[in-house]
Design an enzyme around this catalytic site. Structure first.
Site: not given
Ligand code: PAF
Length: 298
Positions: A44, A162, A164, A204
């Site tokens: 982040h 992102g 991801k 996370s």
């Protein structure tokens, strides 16, 4: 930290605005928005720093969105780390954090919001690839719902996501393309995945992993590296996908999917092509991990 340092840090933190109500966002319209669910990490931070370096004031939204979690998923135990998040945003150079309440986002309640989310017309990339959409059938309804609300409230000129969560990124890009006039000249920026030293993509949810599971979690990045080598070697897609699965199962990972897809539509392809995307979702004793990488042909 001594008293003097505490005071300096306190002063510093005070310069970043903390906004709870959408009306207070008005002076920040045309900002750069980094939407998050909090539990922030270096991935982040890199999104925020990238947004800062593009020159607009950066607003980071921190909202654990109930409508993108299905019953039985980790909504209630999703990590909430507001103090640490606040500090990370400040250090990364954010102008403001936006922390709306569930009530402010969904005034008619979460049940009504879920019902409304289910009626949304999603982009095809949210429903056709049979990746996250097959594993979490209501997920992208909630994501599109909350991201659209955040865009309406913040009216950003730029938003940063992102790679991801690659399918999510593609869904949001297509939603913004389709809605065109609703968020004038909004540009969606795709930012590279940030990895731990051992190759694990930052997430996370990594904090759910026990120390002894971390080694097996490396199976995801290893399988992706394998897909990249297969592309360079001109290997057949089906053979490359089988090998990815083999690497994953060798690491005790239960595979939800391990595939190589077209970069735009995320639909199956017969041969590697420029930007082909290898995408994986796998579970380690109940912890679900996703990752992906670009793998162009030779
Ligand atoms: O990627 C996330 O953290 C969330 O899905 C997002 C985009 C902030 C929407 O809640």
């Amino acid at each position: 930290m001594n008293g003097g340092q505490e005071r300096i840090k306190g002063e510093y933190l005070r310069h970043m605005q903390i906004i709870e109500h959408a009306e207070s966002l008005a002076p920040l319209h045309a900002c750069a928005l980094v939407p998050t669910m909090g539990a922030l990490h270096a991935g982040h931070a890199s999104l925020i720093q990238r947004a800062v370096s593009d020159g607009r004031p950066v607003v980071v939204s921190l909202f654990v969105n109930p409508t993108q979690f299905a019953v039985g998923e980790d909504f209630s135990k999703y990590p909430r780390t507001l103090e640490a998040d606040r500090e990370l945003c400040q250090t990364a150079g954010a102008a403001a954090i936006f922390i709306p309440s569930v009530q402010a986002m969904y005034p008619r309640g979460v049940e009504a919001a879920n019902a409304e989310a289910a009626t949304l017309q999603l982009p095809l990339v949210a429903t056709q690839p049979k990746l996250e959409d097959a594993q979490r059938p209501t997920h992208f309804c909630g994501v599109c719902q909350v991201v659209a609300k955040l865009f309406d409230m913040c009216q950003p000129a730029a938003a940063y996501f992102g790679e991801k969560d690659f399918q999510q990124l593609r869904v949001i890009q297509d939603m913004v393309r389709r809605e065109g006039a609703r968020w004038k000249e909004l540009v969606v920026h795709a930012c590279p995945t940030i990895r731990e030293n051992d190759g694990l993509a930052m997430s996370s949810r990594n904090r759910y992993l026990q120390a002894n599971q971390r080694t097996n979690a490396q199976g995801l990045s290893r399988a992706l590296m394998f897909a990249q080598e297969s592309a360079r070697a001109g290997m057949d897609i089906v053979a490359a996908e089988n090998e990815m699965r083999r690497v994953l199962t060798q690491h005790q990972l239960e595979v939800d999917y391990a595939v190589i897809r077209a970069p735009e539509t995320l639909l199956p392809i017969e041969k590697f092509q420029p930007g082909s995307r290898a995408l994986i979702a796998a579970r380690l004793e109940g912890v679900r991990l996703i990752d992906n990488a670009s793998c162009s042909g030779a």
